[in-house]
Design a protein around this motif. Structure first.
Motif, PDB file in Angstrom:
ATOM      1  N   PHE A 100      58.463  14.697 -39.904  1.00 48.94           N
ATOM      2  CA  PHE A 100      57.877  15.246 -40.275  1.00 48.94           C
ATOM      3  C   PHE A 100      57.427  14.037 -41.498  1.00 48.94           C
ATOM      4  CE2 PHE A 100      61.237  18.545 -41.211  1.00 48.94           C
ATOM      5  CZ  PHE A 100      60.856  19.543 -41.923  1.00 48.94           C
ATOM      6  N   ASP A 103      66.529  12.274 -38.725  1.00 49.65           N
ATOM      7  CA  ASP A 103      67.096  12.859 -39.630  1.00 49.65           C
ATOM      8  C   ASP A 103      66.138  14.616 -38.665  1.00 49.65           C
ATOM      9  OD1 ASP A 103      67.737  15.118 -41.138  1.00 49.65           O
ATOM     10  OD2 ASP A 103      66.303  14.759 -42.727  1.00 49.65           O
ATOM     11  N   ASN A 130      65.054  17.973 -37.272  1.00 51.93           N
ATOM     12  CA  ASN A 130      64.194  19.055 -38.529  1.00 51.93           C
ATOM     13  C   ASN A 130      64.524  18.849 -39.634  1.00 51.93           C
ATOM     14  OD1 ASN A 130      63.912  21.136 -36.008  1.00 51.93           O
ATOM     15  ND2 ASN A 130      66.420  20.669 -35.597  1.00 51.93           N
ATOM     16  N   GLY A 131      64.514  18.157 -40.197  1.00 50.53           N
ATOM     17  CA  GLY A 131      64.061  16.851 -41.709  1.00 50.53           C
ATOM     18  C   GLY A 131      65.663  18.119 -42.576  1.00 50.53           C
ATOM     19  N   VAL A 132      67.225  18.227 -42.049  1.00 47.01           N
ATOM     20  CA  VAL A 132      67.994  18.579 -42.550  1.00 47.01           C
ATOM     21  C   VAL A 132      68.328  17.635 -43.786  1.00 47.01           C
ATOM     22  CG1 VAL A 132      70.333  18.808 -42.266  1.00 47.01           C
ATOM     23  CG2 VAL A 132      69.443  19.385 -40.133  1.00 47.01           C
ATOM     24  N   ILE A 178      66.311  15.647 -45.061  1.00 47.65           N
ATOM     25  CA  ILE A 178      65.149  15.632 -46.683  1.00 47.65           C
ATOM     26  C   ILE A 178      65.258  17.013 -47.228  1.00 47.65           C
ATOM     27  CG2 ILE A 178      62.675  15.780 -45.960  1.00 47.65           C
ATOM     28  CD1 ILE A 178      62.669  14.784 -43.989  1.00 47.65           C
ATOM     29  N   GLN A 179      65.847  18.081 -46.758  1.00 46.70           N
ATOM     30  CA  GLN A 179      66.317  18.734 -47.976  1.00 46.70           C
ATOM     31  C   GLN A 179      67.133  18.849 -48.385  1.00 46.70           C
ATOM     32  OE1 GLN A 179      65.052  22.929 -44.935  1.00 46.70           O
ATOM     33  NE2 GLN A 179      64.112  21.644 -43.787  1.00 46.70           N
ATOM     34  N   ARG A 180      68.898  18.464 -47.656  1.00 45.08           N
ATOM     35  CA  ARG A 180      69.879  18.227 -48.377  1.00 45.08           C
ATOM     36  C   ARG A 180      69.448  17.258 -49.680  1.00 45.08           C
ATOM     37  NH1 ARG A 180      74.305  20.279 -50.687  1.00 45.08           N
ATOM     38  NH2 ARG A 180      75.626  18.761 -50.780  1.00 45.08           N
ATOM     39  N   SER A 199      66.540  16.798 -51.183  1.00 45.04           N
ATOM     40  CA  SER A 199      64.844  16.869 -51.918  1.00 45.04           C
ATOM     41  C   SER A 199      64.598  15.698 -52.000  1.00 45.04           C
ATOM     42  CB  SER A 199      65.108  16.976 -53.283  1.00 45.04           C
ATOM     43  OG  SER A 199      65.725  18.209 -53.118  1.00 45.04           O
ATOM     44  N   ARG A 252      61.271  13.243 -50.906  1.00 41.17           N
ATOM     45  CA  ARG A 252      59.802  13.566 -51.484  1.00 41.17           C
ATOM     46  C   ARG A 252      58.886  12.836 -50.650  1.00 41.17           C
ATOM     47  NH1 ARG A 252      60.805  15.045 -57.752  1.00 41.17           N
ATOM     48  NH2 ARG A 252      61.396  13.400 -57.370  1.00 41.17           N
TER      49      ARG A 252
END
Length: 207
Positions: free
Chosen positions: A75, A172, A174-176, A178-180, A182, A184
């Motif tokens: 990402f 990271d 699939n951005g697991v 990053i999403q967990r 948040s 930015r």
């Protein structure tokens, strides 16, 4: 026959993640649609490998698999323009009763559990974009408050980052994370907020 073997090995390498696990079948399977997808991949591989020797085809397949491992899908996040700090509560709610091997329930469904009540988080997670030389340089100089630090790429080449930073690199995928959390902006550092049952998330400006 040998050519077909290489061809289908390539199809598998392109259509499966690096770490695959069979999770069973969910819902109906539509063979015609799946076959169309395989036909499309096969035709593209034929275009790419047509006229090449078996050794050249094998080298091409190995190259594709290696490149995928060294540079997974990442990402692209913007740099932080100012220093920022926020908290993250890792608590979660049980969606079922938990019982021991004798059937005795020790935690009921709906109970809110904070992991810090069981163990402390003695690690520092450092998130950077490996394609940004300034972030890589910053990460090399950053001093963690914990003995254990983990450098996590959200984008970039794992091997190149390991060579530059001289330490083990995580990705990271699939951005697991990053999403967990948040996330930015980059670089971002996550560690335990001392004196609180919370995680501390900090963004650092390189300006």
């Amino acid at each position: 026959m040998m050519k077909n073997s290489y061809l289908y090995a390539a199809i598998l390498s392109l259509s499966m993640p690096l770490s695959a696990k069979q999770l069973g079948q969910l819902g109906d399977v539509w063979p015609i649609q799946e076959q169309n997808l395989l036909s499309f991949i096969e035709s593209r591989l034929h275009e790419r490998l047509d006229g090449k020797s078996e050794q050249e085809m094998q080298a091409e397949i190995i190259k594709q698999v290696t490149e995928s491992a060294l540079r997974p899908n990442g990402f692209s996040l913007p740099r932080a323009t100012e220093n920022n700090e926020r908290s993250f509560d890792p608590s979660y709610t049980l969606n079922q009763d938990l019982a021991d091997n004798k059937g005795q329930v020790f935690a009921k469904k709906g109970t809110v559990v904070n992991p810090f009540s069981l163990y402390r988080f003695n690690q520092t997670l450092i998130f950077i974009d490996g394609d940004d030389p300034e972030q890589v340089k910053w990460a090399k100089q950053f001093k963690a408050d914990t003995e254990v630090r983990k450098l996590i790429l959200v984008n970039g080449n794992v091997k190149e980052a390991e060579n530059l930073l001289n330490e083990q690199i995580y990705f990271d995928q699939n951005g697991v994370l990053i999403q967990r959390f948040s996330i930015r902006y980059l670089p971002t550092v996550i560690d335990e907020w001392k004196g609180k049952d919370l995680l501390r998330i900090r963004e650092f400006s390189l300006e």
